[in-house]
Design an enzyme around this catalytic site. Structure first.
Site, PDB file in Angstrom:
ATOM      1  N   THR A 143       0.849  -1.182   0.000  1.00 48.18           N
ATOM      2  CA  THR A 143       0.000   0.000   0.000  1.00 48.18           C
ATOM      3  C   THR A 143       0.892   1.242   0.000  1.00 48.18           C
ATOM      4  OG1 THR A 143      -1.615  -1.259   1.324  1.00 48.18           O
ATOM      5  CG2 THR A 143      -1.930   1.094   1.269  1.00 48.18           C
ATOM      6  N   SER A 145     -11.050  -3.393   4.635  1.00 47.63           N
ATOM      7  CA  SER A 145      -9.708  -2.835   4.529  1.00 47.63           C
ATOM      8  C   SER A 145      -9.211  -2.404   5.905  1.00 47.63           C
ATOM      9  CB  SER A 145      -9.723  -1.623   3.588  1.00 47.63           C
ATOM     10  OG  SER A 145      -8.491  -0.936   3.626  1.00 47.63           O
TER      11      SER A 145
END
Length: 623
Positions: free
Chosen positions: A430, A502
């Site tokens: 990420t 998430s």
């Protein structure tokens, strides 16, 4: 229109630029900076003070693109778009147009949450990650190939945010990434290191040819050009998100996913065409930050609501700590004096106990709100003061008190739910972007393709040229097992068109207004790092708000946390006495490499101060 910009954008993009009805700052002409040097690993960083605006991102080239946009009068959203497009080129292992993102925006009055999370294909079902025997697949077997690819949402979400908050023309914002893709950029040490360690990327012929020429991984400093990516960006610049999610590029994505020889997926062109970015109400909570002297300063923490679990978990951890004596526990000497102090064993005990309680709730309740009912009918039930006080009461606070080791979920809605807890699964690659523009408007955006190099699928968008972009493996953020042994459904199981849970936790911090609600902006914070994102973000917030550290000092603190199991400590950072004190409480302690990628910008009396994680290549720029 300057010649350099004409060269970067091309004639068709220029037509879009002039057709745009939005007010446009004049004179933006991107100039590629001198290619940066650096090393993967730990590099001490000074922090950066500015007075007008600031941008923090995970790669110097991406930061510079955002800086040039802000300097030309662009908004925080404009800069975020330019930064993301460059990150997709220079840091392809972490994020890009083939993935998803969450963006928080502060426009001077209110906070908005933009959801660009990927969705499961319409043809997906709860058995997607079960093998022939009905058992959950091994993680690596599920990730690599088309099965794990969800409909990408980053570009459509950025388009939505730009329509509302962009100042520069959409097409202009792609110029930096197009120029760097055409002219080439120096492969960074971090990308080179990860290519060497990667086991699966070269199984894809296109990725092997691009990242492993002559069978060897690209070396740091190699100038890499990506003509396919430049062509795709031109198409998106001309056509908006339709250039990615419809037509030839969309067909190329679907073909790549569904024609994988060993692990095909279920994506369709209609899945891409109908993808919708969503605006959601942010999760905001009051936080009373107490210092070691007992002084209290009131803040408001705003983050992404579900399908992200990040904001709720961060608010739970900090809210529970605020109901203990954690504020009286300062920092102690660490194992490496050159890297600064560490939290004490007593603080780590309180923090990891709060973490266990928060992660137990996360596993039980969190999922896509369009499919999963919030406990008590509201996600705020999980951060209600009475509930946090109840959960904090479960933490043993007396000297030497034992660790609970594993926590059970609470009942924030007052009634039991029918869901089963989700087993913990791996989450990785990420990137995070924090920006404050000259108008004082702010962005906190966390962006991902999930695992490092995503599904290990590189698509050229049908151009036939070298390069392109990587596709996400976001569907592996769903629970592989749809039910527990008793047949109870797991909230985060796979379902058609659902968004996976998430851990991303982009956060905007405000001083609390005297009458309640948000006062002046205080900070923009966030990090990559899978489930540990929650701990990285909470650590940085606690360091700044409670311990009075500046953004860089708070980021530099060693990483720590628990995912409702062992106590996890960053390797070679904590003194042996600290580790042993935790073990005497009965905690299983694991010292390991824990690589965060925090970016933070905080307001100061003289302007702004930004910090970037010494564990990665990010920098901060501004005027």
């Amino acid at each position: 229109m300057s010649k350099p910009l004409r060269h970067v954008l091309g004639t068709a993009s220029i037509a879009v630029l002039f057709a745009c009805a939005q007010p446009q700052p004049q004179g933006f002409s991107y100039v590629a900076p001198i290619l940066p040097e650096g090393a993967s690993g730990y590099q001490a960083k000074p922090g950066w003070a500015t007075t007008k605006f600031s941008v923090a991102a995970a790669n110097p080239l991406a930061t510079d693109a955002g800086y040039q946009v802000l300097k030309s009068g662009g908004s925080a959203v404009d800069a975020a778009i330019a930064v993301q497009m460059v990150l997709g080129l220079v840091e392809p292992q972490s994020s890009g147009i083939g993935g998803g993102a969450f963006l928080l925006h502060y426009g001077g009055k209110s906070v908005e949450a933009f959801d660009g999370r990927e969705t499961a294909p319409a043809a997906a079902d709860e058995k997607l990650f079960l093998d022939a025997n009905g058992k959950p697949m091994a993680f690596s077997d599920a990730v690599v190939g088309g099965r794990s690819v969800g409909t990408p949402g980053t570009v459509r979400m950025l388009e939505m945010a730009h329509r509302q908050h962009g100042k520069m023309a959409w097409a202009q914002l792609f110029g930096p990434a197009i120029k760097l893709a055409e002219d080439g950029f120096a492969v960074s040490p971090r990308l080179a290191t990860q290519l060497k360690a990667e086991q699966h990327l070269r199984k894809d012929p296109a990725a092997a040819a691009f990242f492993y020429p002559n069978g060897q991984p690209l070396e740091a400093g190699t100038v890499l050009r990506n003509p396919a990516y430049a062509d795709i960006l031109r198409k998106i610049a001309r056509e908006g998100s339709r250039g990615l999610l419809e037509g030839s590029v969309a067909q190329a994505i679907v073909d790549k996913v569904n024609r994988h020889p060993a692990n095909p997926g279920r994506l369709s062109v209609s899945d891409l065409a109908r993808y919708e970015a969503k605006k959601r109400d942010p999760i905001c909570s009051d936080y009373a930050a107490r210092t070691s002297t007992g002084a209290v300063r009131d803040y408001r923490l705003c983050g992404m609501p579900p399908p992200s679990s990040g904001a709720i978990a961060v608010a739970q951890i900090l809210g529970m700590l605020a109901r203990t004596d954690a504020h009286a526990l300062g920092l102690v000497d660490g194992a490496d004096p050159g890297k600064g102090p560490t939290p004490s064993a007593d603080f780590l005990h309180l923090y990891t106990e709060a973490s266990r309680l928060a992660f137990a709730d996360r596993a039980q309740y969190l999922g896509d709100p369009d499919f999963v009912q919030a406990p008590g009918g509201s996600w705020s039930s999980l951060i209600a003061p009475s509930y946090l006080a109840e959960r904090a009461g479960l933490i043993a606070t007396s000297p030497g008190a034992p660790s609970m080791k594993t926590a059970r979920p609470g009942q924030p809605g007052g009634m039991p739910v029918s869901y089963a807890p989700m087993p913990e699964q791996r989450e990785h690659g990420t990137s995070h972007i924090s920006i404050v523009d000259a108008a004082g408007h702010a962005v906190a955006m966390t962006t991902t393709i999930e695992d490092v190099f995503g599904a290990r699928l590189l698509t050229d968008g049908g151009s036939g040229k070298a390069g392109g972009f990587l596709l996400n493996n976001e569907l592996t953020d769903f629970s592989f097992a749809p039910f527990d042994a008793e047949g109870r459904p797991i909230a985060n199981r796979v379902q058609a068109l659902k968004r996976p849970r998430s851990s991303m936790a982009p956060t905007l911090v405000f001083e609390r207004a005297p009458g309640g609600g948000n006062g002046p902006l205080a900070a923009s914070v966030g990090s990559p790092g899978g489930a540990m994102i929650i701990h990285f973000t909470a650590k940085a917030l606690y360091g700044m708000l409670n311990w009075g550290l500046n953004a860089q000092q708070a980021i530099d603190l060693p990483n720590f946390g628990s995912l409702n199991g062992p106590s996890l400590l960053e390797k070679d950072r904590f003194a042996p006495a600290t580790v042993e004190a935790l073990r005497r409480r009965g905690a299983e302690v694991r010292e390991m490499e824990i690589t965060s990628g925090l970016q933070a910008i905080q307001k100061t009396p003289t302007g702004l101060f930004g910090g970037a994680d010494p564990r990665r290549e990010g920098v901060v720029r501004g005027d």
